[in-house]
Design a protein around this motif. Sequence first.
Motif, mmCIF file in Angstrom:
data_model
loop_
_atom_site.group_PDB
_atom_site.id
_atom_site.type_symbol
_atom_site.label_atom_id
_atom_site.label_comp_id
_atom_site.label_asym_id
_atom_site.label_seq_id
_atom_site.Cartn_x
_atom_site.Cartn_y
_atom_site.Cartn_z
ATOM 1 N N ALA A 95 0.850 -1.206 0.000
ATOM 2 C CA ALA A 95 0.000 0.000 0.000
ATOM 3 C C ALA A 95 0.874 1.241 0.000
ATOM 4 O O ALA A 95 0.569 2.233 -0.694
ATOM 5 C CB ALA A 95 -0.932 -0.004 1.205
ATOM 6 N N LEU A 96 2.005 1.206 0.729
ATOM 7 C CA LEU A 96 2.920 2.344 0.766
ATOM 8 C C LEU A 96 3.569 2.557 -0.597
ATOM 9 O O LEU A 96 3.710 3.683 -1.071
ATOM 10 C CB LEU A 96 3.996 2.157 1.839
ATOM 11 N N ILE A 97 3.943 1.476 -1.230
ATOM 12 C CA ILE A 97 4.565 1.580 -2.564
ATOM 13 C C ILE A 97 3.543 2.143 -3.559
ATOM 14 O O ILE A 97 3.872 3.004 -4.391
ATOM 15 C CB ILE A 97 5.130 0.220 -3.018
ATOM 16 N N SER A 98 2.325 1.666 -3.460
ATOM 17 C CA SER A 98 1.268 2.160 -4.350
ATOM 18 C C SER A 98 1.027 3.661 -4.113
ATOM 19 O O SER A 98 0.892 4.440 -5.068
ATOM 20 C CB SER A 98 -0.014 1.374 -4.095
ATOM 21 N N HIS A 99 1.000 4.065 -2.848
ATOM 22 C CA HIS A 99 0.811 5.480 -2.520
ATOM 23 C C HIS A 99 2.002 6.312 -3.004
ATOM 24 O O HIS A 99 1.832 7.446 -3.510
ATOM 25 C CB HIS A 99 0.616 5.624 -1.000
ATOM 26 N N PHE A 100 3.235 5.746 -2.872
ATOM 27 C CA PHE A 100 4.442 6.445 -3.342
ATOM 28 C C PHE A 100 4.370 6.650 -4.851
ATOM 29 O O PHE A 100 4.719 7.710 -5.373
ATOM 30 C CB PHE A 100 5.696 5.660 -2.947
ATOM 31 N N THR A 101 3.911 5.635 -5.566
ATOM 32 C CA THR A 101 3.763 5.743 -7.020
ATOM 33 C C THR A 101 2.750 6.846 -7.365
ATOM 34 O O THR A 101 2.991 7.666 -8.271
ATOM 35 C CB THR A 101 3.307 4.391 -7.620
ATOM 36 N N PHE A 102 1.680 6.869 -6.654
ATOM 37 C CA PHE A 102 0.657 7.905 -6.885
ATOM 38 C C PHE A 102 1.236 9.302 -6.637
ATOM 39 O O PHE A 102 1.054 10.217 -7.452
ATOM 40 C CB PHE A 102 -0.549 7.647 -5.973
ATOM 41 N N SER B 190 4.397 10.163 -6.671
ATOM 42 C CA SER B 190 5.422 10.436 -7.678
ATOM 43 C C SER B 190 4.784 10.932 -8.965
ATOM 44 O O SER B 190 5.270 11.898 -9.578
ATOM 45 C CB SER B 190 6.245 9.184 -7.991
ATOM 46 N N ASP B 191 3.715 10.286 -9.389
ATOM 47 C CA ASP B 191 2.997 10.729 -10.590
ATOM 48 C C ASP B 191 2.429 12.137 -10.390
ATOM 49 O O ASP B 191 2.515 12.990 -11.272
ATOM 50 C CB ASP B 191 1.851 9.761 -10.924
ATOM 51 N N ALA C 170 3.610 14.384 -8.391
ATOM 52 C CA ALA C 170 4.712 15.337 -8.353
ATOM 53 C C ALA C 170 5.154 15.688 -9.767
ATOM 54 O O ALA C 170 5.585 16.812 -10.038
ATOM 55 C CB ALA C 170 5.874 14.778 -7.553
ATOM 56 N N CYS C 171 5.045 14.755 -10.687
ATOM 57 C CA CYS C 171 5.459 14.995 -12.062
ATOM 58 C C CYS C 171 4.445 15.887 -12.798
ATOM 59 O O CYS C 171 4.838 16.666 -13.664
ATOM 60 C CB CYS C 171 5.619 13.678 -12.815
ATOM 61 N N TYR C 172 3.179 15.760 -12.525
ATOM 62 C CA TYR C 172 2.153 16.468 -13.279
ATOM 63 C C TYR C 172 1.619 17.722 -12.587
ATOM 64 O O TYR C 172 1.151 18.625 -13.243
ATOM 65 C CB TYR C 172 0.987 15.530 -13.602
ATOM 66 N N ASP C 173 1.689 17.756 -11.268
ATOM 67 C CA ASP C 173 1.128 18.891 -10.516
ATOM 68 C C ASP C 173 2.254 19.801 -10.072
ATOM 69 O O ASP C 173 3.097 19.397 -9.284
ATOM 70 C CB ASP C 173 0.346 18.353 -9.324
ATOM 71 N N LYS C 174 2.248 21.057 -10.579
ATOM 72 C CA LYS C 174 3.317 21.993 -10.246
ATOM 73 C C LYS C 174 3.180 22.512 -8.811
ATOM 74 O O LYS C 174 4.135 22.967 -8.213
ATOM 75 C CB LYS C 174 3.293 23.201 -11.194
ATOM 76 N N SER C 175 2.014 22.371 -8.218
ATOM 77 C CA SER C 175 1.804 22.863 -6.866
ATOM 78 C C SER C 175 1.963 21.739 -5.828
ATOM 79 O O SER C 175 1.510 21.861 -4.692
ATOM 80 C CB SER C 175 0.412 23.468 -6.756
ATOM 81 N N PHE C 176 2.610 20.662 -6.220
ATOM 82 C CA PHE C 176 2.782 19.502 -5.334
ATOM 83 C C PHE C 176 3.678 19.864 -4.151
ATOM 84 O O PHE C 176 4.721 20.487 -4.306
ATOM 85 C CB PHE C 176 3.388 18.328 -6.127
ATOM 86 N N SER D 88 6.623 17.800 1.085
ATOM 87 C CA SER D 88 6.553 17.262 2.457
ATOM 88 C C SER D 88 5.644 16.034 2.512
ATOM 89 O O SER D 88 5.766 15.206 3.415
ATOM 90 C CB SER D 88 6.059 18.340 3.417
ATOM 91 N N ALA D 89 4.749 15.874 1.557
ATOM 92 C CA ALA D 89 3.882 14.689 1.501
ATOM 93 C C ALA D 89 4.731 13.431 1.272
ATOM 94 O O ALA D 89 4.451 12.372 1.845
ATOM 95 C CB ALA D 89 2.844 14.847 0.407
ATOM 96 N N ILE D 90 5.768 13.578 0.444
ATOM 97 C CA ILE D 90 6.666 12.441 0.201
ATOM 98 C C ILE D 90 7.494 12.176 1.445
ATOM 99 O O ILE D 90 7.746 11.022 1.792
ATOM 100 C CB ILE D 90 7.548 12.684 -1.049
ATOM 101 N N GLU D 91 7.915 13.237 2.162
ATOM 102 C CA GLU D 91 8.698 13.039 3.394
ATOM 103 C C GLU D 91 7.879 12.270 4.428
ATOM 104 O O GLU D 91 8.404 11.375 5.107
ATOM 105 C CB GLU D 91 9.118 14.394 3.958
ATOM 106 N N ASP D 92 6.596 12.604 4.531
ATOM 107 C CA ASP D 92 5.725 11.866 5.463
ATOM 108 C C ASP D 92 5.633 10.397 5.057
ATOM 109 O O ASP D 92 5.655 9.496 5.905
ATOM 110 C CB ASP D 92 4.333 12.483 5.502
#
Length: 147
Positions: free
Chosen positions: A3-10, A12-13, A15-21, A24-28
């Motif tokens: 589930a964590l890997i799936s959330h990380f993939t989400f 990451s995607d 972060a690539c498409y949303d400029k306002s990402f 700190s969400a990835i750090e959490d």
Amino acid sequence: MEALISHFTFLSDQACYDKSFDPSAIEDLIKLFEVEAYKSWAAMELEHENEVQEAETDMKQAEEYLDSVMESAMDEFRRFEEEMERMSKKEMEGLVETAEKARKMGKLMEKAATVASKRYIEAAMNSATASMKSAWKSLSSNRVHPS
């Protein structure tokens, strides 16, 4: 963990498409990975300790079984040794008894031979004496006159 890997993939995607990402969400999420890794390590450590405990228990049982088998073997050996000792003692006593009987028989035969030889010598002496007396009588009664 999946589930964590799936959330990380989400994320990451996103972060690539949303400029306002917000990074700190990835750090959490990384902290959640760390917690999950620690839990996994603790679970593995506990499993390892359980396996060690189980191995020690199995080893103790094996040692107890070996001690039991060795004690049984030693008891059987002691009984065998005692039986062999009894048998050899009995056989030795039988041989000593037979030897004592043979010694007594030899002494008896020696006495019998001594008595028989003394009687033979006595009889021979009596026979020789009787022969000498008889010869002497016949010589004395058959005297020839010189005339």
